[in-house]
Design an enzyme around this catalytic site. Structure first.
Site, PDB file in Angstrom:
ATOM      1  N   ASP A 148     -38.431 -73.867  54.183  1.00 32.04           N
ATOM      2  CA  ASP A 148     -38.003 -73.886  55.586  1.00 32.04           C
ATOM      3  C   ASP A 148     -36.518 -73.518  55.725  1.00 32.04           C
ATOM      4  OD1 ASP A 148     -38.452 -74.292  58.292  1.00 32.04           O
ATOM      5  OD2 ASP A 148     -39.363 -76.265  58.031  1.00 32.04           O
ATOM      6  N   GLU A 181     -38.477 -68.860  57.920  1.00 32.39           N
ATOM      7  CA  GLU A 181     -37.216 -68.887  58.689  1.00 32.39           C
ATOM      8  C   GLU A 181     -37.417 -68.383  60.111  1.00 32.39           C
ATOM      9  OE1 GLU A 181     -37.138 -65.451  59.249  1.00 32.39           O
ATOM     10  OE2 GLU A 181     -34.935 -65.514  59.092  1.00 32.39           O
ATOM     11  N   TRP A 182     -38.686 -68.484  60.562  1.00 29.54           N
ATOM     12  CA  TRP A 182     -39.045 -68.345  61.982  1.00 29.54           C
ATOM     13  C   TRP A 182     -38.789 -66.948  62.546  1.00 29.54           C
ATOM     14  CZ3 TRP A 182     -34.836 -72.457  61.986  1.00 29.54           C
ATOM     15  CH2 TRP A 182     -35.274 -73.584  61.290  1.00 29.54           C
ATOM     16  N   GLY A 183     -38.623 -65.951  61.668  1.00 29.58           N
ATOM     17  CA  GLY A 183     -38.372 -64.597  62.148  1.00 29.58           C
ATOM     18  C   GLY A 183     -36.952 -64.392  62.622  1.00 29.58           C
ATOM     19  N   ASN A 185     -34.105 -63.815  61.137  1.00 29.05           N
ATOM     20  CA  ASN A 185     -33.294 -62.778  60.498  1.00 29.05           C
ATOM     21  C   ASN A 185     -34.151 -61.576  60.100  1.00 29.05           C
ATOM     22  OD1 ASN A 185     -30.545 -64.307  60.026  1.00 29.05           O
ATOM     23  ND2 ASN A 185     -32.189 -65.717  59.479  1.00 29.05           N
ATOM     24  N   ASP A 203     -42.188 -72.275  65.885  1.00 28.12           N
ATOM     25  CA  ASP A 203     -43.422 -73.031  65.674  1.00 28.12           C
ATOM     26  C   ASP A 203     -44.460 -72.794  66.768  1.00 28.12           C
ATOM     27  OD1 ASP A 203     -42.008 -73.979  63.579  1.00 28.12           O
ATOM     28  OD2 ASP A 203     -42.135 -76.094  64.131  1.00 28.12           O
TER      29      ASP A 203
END
Ligand code: GLA
Length: 401
Positions: A148, A181-183, A185, A203
């Site tokens: 994460d 990393e949730w998109g 970067n 999320d």
């Protein structure tokens, strides 16, 4: 001089020999279960064991689900030498014993950490302990790591994930590396060489069409996440997948919505990580999660994501190229009322520049298979007419006749 060049070459070779990800681990999108969506921080070894039992008894294992993944909050403290320990109350037998149990069922164990100082739940992160943690996971017999991105101030994402990739590789046990990393970067630009899957969004929220605003961060419903996948399909393929987050099937949406959600994740060649309580799921939920013909679309060896062909009046049509010249087609009704569709195949020209595949219905006839009723449904020689309930889907497989 020759000797110096030779030494340099050896150095370069040995660096590159360590600087790899494990290949061949996720040639099709990973399938399994993860504790977070349903249980949050409420994890313990009994839940994980019972879930492994349920994967086997429900038929999910036979349908392809392999990974049993513990998400955040399993951690205790680091010992005096910095080695991470599981929470002794939640996991009194330790993770190694749990891994042994899961392996004895023919399944694999996944675990969770974070590139920062602390996980999102406030437990010890892997920052500064990457090689130590990778070694610990390898010794425990872990097979999958979700990594994460909380509490990573001033860290460079690509660099941080590269460090953990190299640590896993050095530890020597093949471990699927799930980049989370949730998109933020644009991981699709750099993560293919580092991990096997990467989250493309924040999320998921357990709703079909909504945004849950927490002030400083937002969670997205199924169709919001779907819309965020545009332009990403060229980056995915065998061994490296876009991850639009874990499934919410069985967590409270309607059966139609769950079916549409699951179908679209299969069309997207997304990892299929169930997020519900497998010990008490309804017959409808089990039916959705174990539909082998739909799963076959997800697990197709070509690993090509679907593309949106058209969108009109709340109905989206998506095409996915499959092996042997087959196609999967989905008619997704995003609207809140039923929609009648009339699709005259011979007037449609389906052309995909990414896979260089074309479907010419004027010259080729395909047999249709309805993947949810599991019935043959005529051919493309005739106009397809159907009514699709609100928030539901018609999913077909096309085979050349
Ligand atoms: C982040 C991740 C989630 C989950 C939680 C755990 O929000 O994106 O999938 O792992 O952390 O705290």
């Amino acid at each position: 001089m020759k000797r110096i060049i030779f030494l340099l070459l050896i150095c370069l070779f040995s660096v590159s020999a360590h600087a790899q990800k494990f290949e061949q681990l996720a040639q099709t999108p990973p399938m399994g279960w993860n504790s977070w969506n349903k249980f949050g921080c409420n994890v313990n070894e009994q839940l994980i064991r019972e879930t492994a039992d349920a994967i086997v008894s429900s038929g999910m294992k036979d349908a392809g689900y392999t990974y049993v993944n513990i998400d955040d909050c399993w951690h205790g403290q680091r010992d005096a030498r910095g080695f991470i320990q599981p929470d002794a109350k939640r996991f009194p037998s330790g993770i190694k014993a749990l891994a042994d149990y899961i392996h004895s069922k023919g399944l694999k164990l996944g675990i969770y950490s974070d590139a920062g100082w602390k996980t999102c739940g406030g437990y010890p992160g892997s920052r500064g302990h990457e090689y130590q943690d990778a070694l610990t996971y390898a010794e425990w017999g872990v097979d999958y790591l979700k990594y994460d991105w909380c509490n990573t101030e001033a860290l460079n994402a690509e660099g941080a994930y590269l460090t953990m990739r190299n640590a896993l590789y050095a530890a020597g046990r093949p471990i699927v590396f799930s980049i989370c990393e949730w998109g933020s970067n644009k991981p699709w630009d750099w993560a293919g060489k580092i991990g096997h899957l990467w989250r493309t969004t924040g999320d998921i929220y357990n709703c079909f069409d909504c945004i849950k605003d927490h002030g400083t961060w937002k969670q997205n419903g199924v169709v919001q996440i779907l819309d965020m996948q545009k332009g990403l399909r060229e980056h995915a393929g065998p061994g490296h997948w876009n991850d639009p987050d874990m499934l919410e099937v069985g967590n409270g949406m309607s059966t139609s919505e769950d079916r549409a959600h699951f179908s679209m994740w299969c069309m997207l060649a997304a990892p299929l990580i169930a997020g519900n309580d497998l010990r008490s799921m309804s017959a409808e939920t089990k039916e959705i999660l174990t539909n082998r013909e739909v799963i076959a679309v997800n697990q197709d060896p070509l690993g090509i994501e679907a593309f949106q062909y058209s969108a009109k009046d709340g109905v989206e049509v998506w095409f996915k190229p499959l092996k042997d010249g087959d196609w999967a087609v989905a008619f997704l009704n995003r609207s809140t009322s039923a929609r009648k569709i009339s699709f005259d195949w011979k007037n449609e020209l389906v052309s995909d520049s990414l896979s260089k595949r074309e479907a010419r219905f004027d010259t080729t006839t395909y047999a249709l298979r309805d993947l949810w009723t599991r019935r043959d449904a005529g051919t493309t020689a005739r106009t397809l007419s159907a009514e699709i309930p609100p928030h539901d889907i018609l999913m077909l497989r096309l085979k050349k006749m």
